[in-house]
Design a protein around this motif. Sequence first.
Motif, PDB file in Angstrom:
ATOM      1  N   LYS A   8       0.860  -1.184   0.000  1.00 18.96           N
ATOM      2  CA  LYS A   8       0.000   0.000   0.000  1.00 18.96           C
ATOM      3  C   LYS A   8       0.890   1.226   0.000  1.00 18.96           C
ATOM      4  O   LYS A   8       1.964   1.235   0.598  1.00 18.96           O
ATOM      5  CB  LYS A   8      -0.877   0.038   1.255  1.00 18.96           C
ATOM      6  CG  LYS A   8      -2.055  -0.883   1.233  1.00 18.96           C
ATOM      7  CD  LYS A   8      -2.887  -0.618   2.488  1.00 18.96           C
ATOM      8  CE  LYS A   8      -4.044  -1.548   2.612  1.00 18.96           C
ATOM      9  NZ  LYS A   8      -4.764  -1.322   3.871  1.00 18.96           N
ATOM     10  N   ARG A   9       0.437   2.272  -0.653  1.00 19.40           N
ATOM     11  CA  ARG A   9       1.261   3.469  -0.744  1.00 19.40           C
ATOM     12  C   ARG A   9       0.381   4.704  -0.822  1.00 19.40           C
ATOM     13  O   ARG A   9      -0.792   4.634  -1.138  1.00 19.40           O
ATOM     14  CB  ARG A   9       2.191   3.385  -1.944  1.00 19.40           C
ATOM     15  CG  ARG A   9       1.471   3.197  -3.255  1.00 19.40           C
ATOM     16  CD  ARG A   9       2.408   2.621  -4.329  1.00 19.40           C
ATOM     17  NE  ARG A   9       1.720   2.342  -5.552  1.00 19.40           N
ATOM     18  CZ  ARG A   9       0.949   1.283  -5.763  1.00 19.40           C
ATOM     19  NH1 ARG A   9       0.743   0.414  -4.814  1.00 19.40           N
ATOM     20  NH2 ARG A   9       0.366   1.096  -6.921  1.00 19.40           N
ATOM     21  N   GLY A  10       1.004   5.840  -0.515  1.00 17.32           N
ATOM     22  CA  GLY A  10       0.329   7.123  -0.576  1.00 17.32           C
ATOM     23  C   GLY A  10       1.370   8.217  -0.530  1.00 17.32           C
ATOM     24  O   GLY A  10       2.570   7.954  -0.412  1.00 17.32           O
ATOM     25  N   THR A  11       0.936   9.463  -0.602  1.00 13.38           N
ATOM     26  CA  THR A  11       1.880  10.587  -0.647  1.00 13.38           C
ATOM     27  C   THR A  11       2.051  11.269   0.700  1.00 13.38           C
ATOM     28  O   THR A  11       2.620  12.356   0.781  1.00 13.38           O
ATOM     29  CB  THR A  11       1.417  11.623  -1.690  1.00 13.38           C
ATOM     30  OG1 THR A  11       0.093  12.038  -1.356  1.00 13.38           O
ATOM     31  CG2 THR A  11       1.436  11.021  -3.095  1.00 13.38           C
ATOM     32  N   SER A  12       1.557  10.644   1.776  1.00 10.78           N
ATOM     33  CA  SER A  12       1.766  11.177   3.127  1.00 10.78           C
ATOM     34  C   SER A  12       1.997  10.013   4.068  1.00 10.78           C
ATOM     35  O   SER A  12       1.743   8.858   3.735  1.00 10.78           O
ATOM     36  CB  SER A  12       0.568  12.014   3.579  1.00 10.78           C
ATOM     37  OG  SER A  12      -0.588  11.205   3.651  1.00 10.78           O
ATOM     38  N   ASP A  13       2.470  10.321   5.281  1.00 12.27           N
ATOM     39  CA  ASP A  13       2.694   9.280   6.273  1.00 12.27           C
ATOM     40  C   ASP A  13       1.353   8.696   6.693  1.00 12.27           C
ATOM     41  O   ASP A  13       0.386   9.432   6.916  1.00 12.27           O
ATOM     42  CB  ASP A  13       3.428   9.835   7.491  1.00 12.27           C
ATOM     43  CG  ASP A  13       4.862  10.230   7.169  1.00 12.27           C
ATOM     44  OD1 ASP A  13       5.356   9.870   6.079  1.00 12.27           O
ATOM     45  OD2 ASP A  13       5.487  10.892   8.015  1.00 12.27           O
ATOM     46  N   PRO A  14       1.254   7.366   6.828  1.00 13.82           N
ATOM     47  CA  PRO A  14      -0.024   6.745   7.170  1.00 13.82           C
ATOM     48  C   PRO A  14      -0.389   6.925   8.637  1.00 13.82           C
ATOM     49  O   PRO A  14       0.470   7.197   9.479  1.00 13.82           O
ATOM     50  CB  PRO A  14       0.224   5.264   6.860  1.00 13.82           C
ATOM     51  CG  PRO A  14       1.696   5.087   7.045  1.00 13.82           C
ATOM     52  CD  PRO A  14       2.315   6.386   6.604  1.00 13.82           C
ATOM     53  N   VAL A  15      -1.666   6.770   8.927  1.00 13.79           N
ATOM     54  CA  VAL A  15      -2.174   6.730  10.297  1.00 13.79           C
ATOM     55  C   VAL A  15      -2.664   5.309  10.555  1.00 13.79           C
ATOM     56  O   VAL A  15      -2.799   4.503   9.630  1.00 13.79           O
ATOM     57  CB  VAL A  15      -3.306   7.759  10.519  1.00 13.79           C
ATOM     58  CG1 VAL A  15      -2.784   9.178  10.352  1.00 13.79           C
ATOM     59  CG2 VAL A  15      -4.465   7.508   9.569  1.00 13.79           C
ATOM     60  N   ALA A  16      -2.944   4.983  11.812  1.00 12.18           N
ATOM     61  CA  ALA A  16      -3.301   3.617  12.188  1.00 12.18           C
ATOM     62  C   ALA A  16      -4.457   3.064  11.358  1.00 12.18           C
ATOM     63  O   ALA A  16      -4.464   1.890  10.977  1.00 12.18           O
ATOM     64  CB  ALA A  16      -3.610   3.555  13.678  1.00 12.18           C
ATOM     65  N   LEU A  34       8.969   4.015   5.076  1.00 12.59           N
ATOM     66  CA  LEU A  34       8.357   2.707   5.180  1.00 12.59           C
ATOM     67  C   LEU A  34       7.789   2.567   6.598  1.00 12.59           C
ATOM     68  O   LEU A  34       8.497   2.805   7.569  1.00 12.59           O
ATOM     69  CB  LEU A  34       9.393   1.612   4.908  1.00 12.59           C
ATOM     70  CG  LEU A  34       8.919   0.165   4.991  1.00 12.59           C
ATOM     71  CD1 LEU A  34       7.877  -0.119   3.905  1.00 12.59           C
ATOM     72  CD2 LEU A  34      10.112  -0.775   4.839  1.00 12.59           C
ATOM     73  N   PHE A  35       6.516   2.176   6.709  1.00 13.00           N
ATOM     74  CA  PHE A  35       5.820   2.182   7.984  1.00 13.00           C
ATOM     75  C   PHE A  35       5.144   0.839   8.253  1.00 13.00           C
ATOM     76  O   PHE A  35       4.765   0.129   7.319  1.00 13.00           O
ATOM     77  CB  PHE A  35       4.736   3.271   8.001  1.00 13.00           C
ATOM     78  CG  PHE A  35       5.277   4.653   7.818  1.00 13.00           C
ATOM     79  CD1 PHE A  35       5.549   5.452   8.910  1.00 13.00           C
ATOM     80  CD2 PHE A  35       5.528   5.159   6.545  1.00 13.00           C
ATOM     81  CE1 PHE A  35       6.063   6.722   8.748  1.00 13.00           C
ATOM     82  CE2 PHE A  35       6.040   6.431   6.373  1.00 13.00           C
ATOM     83  CZ  PHE A  35       6.312   7.214   7.477  1.00 13.00           C
ATOM     84  N   THR A  36       4.986   0.521   9.556  1.00 18.70           N
ATOM     85  CA  THR A  36       4.207  -0.622   9.987  1.00 18.70           C
ATOM     86  C   THR A  36       3.392  -0.217  11.210  1.00 18.70           C
ATOM     87  O   THR A  36       3.591   0.871  11.753  1.00 18.70           O
ATOM     88  CB  THR A  36       5.102  -1.853  10.287  1.00 18.70           C
ATOM     89  OG1 THR A  36       4.269  -3.000  10.459  1.00 18.70           O
ATOM     90  CG2 THR A  36       5.964  -1.614  11.514  1.00 18.70           C
ATOM     91  N   LYS A  37       2.466  -1.093  11.627  1.00 15.53           N
ATOM     92  CA  LYS A  37       1.637  -0.821  12.795  1.00 15.53           C
ATOM     93  C   LYS A  37       1.888  -1.915  13.833  1.00 15.53           C
ATOM     94  O   LYS A  37       1.895  -3.101  13.516  1.00 15.53           O
ATOM     95  CB  LYS A  37       0.157  -0.788  12.402  1.00 15.53           C
ATOM     96  CG  LYS A  37      -0.766  -0.439  13.568  1.00 15.53           C
ATOM     97  CD  LYS A  37      -2.202  -0.281  13.123  1.00 15.53           C
ATOM     98  CE  LYS A  37      -2.867  -1.624  12.976  1.00 15.53           C
ATOM     99  NZ  LYS A  37      -4.324  -1.535  12.823  1.00 15.53           N
ATOM    100  N   THR A  38       2.080  -1.508  15.093  1.00 12.78           N
ATOM    101  CA  THR A  38       2.351  -2.455  16.171  1.00 12.78           C
ATOM    102  C   THR A  38       1.054  -3.008  16.758  1.00 12.78           C
ATOM    103  O   THR A  38      -0.039  -2.529  16.445  1.00 12.78           O
ATOM    104  CB  THR A  38       3.150  -1.780  17.300  1.00 12.78           C
ATOM    105  OG1 THR A  38       2.316  -0.790  17.917  1.00 12.78           O
ATOM    106  CG2 THR A  38       4.428  -1.143  16.774  1.00 12.78           C
TER     107      THR A  38
END
Length: 192
Positions: A8-16, A34-38
């Motif tokens: 998944k991708r987008g032009t801003s930092d993701p939220v939960a 690159l982001f993940t959710k704990t």
Amino acid sequence: MANLIRHKRGTSDPVAGDFSNTGELLINTSDGGLFTKTDSNTVVEIGAAAEGEAARYLHVDGTGSQSLGTSAITLDFDTTIVTSGTGDFTVGTGGEITVLKAGQYFIEYSATGDQTGTNNRIIISAQLEVNSTVVTGSQSDVYSRNTADGDFSAVGSALVNLSANDVIRVRAFADRTGAAIDNTISGLSMFS
């Protein structure tokens, strides 16, 4: 034939809420983050900042003074003194600061003022909040014993992991009326 895997991708930092599940990877295509959710529903950026990336920082204060009572008020830190850039923070009216880029931030505040109209001792309390939740360990209490003109300064700090669009504010109150915060000599500083 090779298989193509796209996250998944987008032009801003993701939220939960952007994640379908924990452990999923999302990419900010504008800066390569690159982001993940704990398991605790916290968004975490994987890896360090790119080499040469500047730190994100902000220092704000306000104007005038605000009277304290037994109900908490948001300190009106709405005047930007220095910032790393408008793409890093939004300083709103009413003392709410929106963090636009996720990361680990050190935040420090001061709530300085005077005992204004009581000859009684007074306790002033201040705290840092993220999305209206008190940051554990950021609370500060100060006792003013002087009569009718005691100066005080409540100072607190915290190291917090913030997601994009988290809202920061400092709230203060007293155990009785008769104190005021001077926003021109109080303030909040934060940096990544």
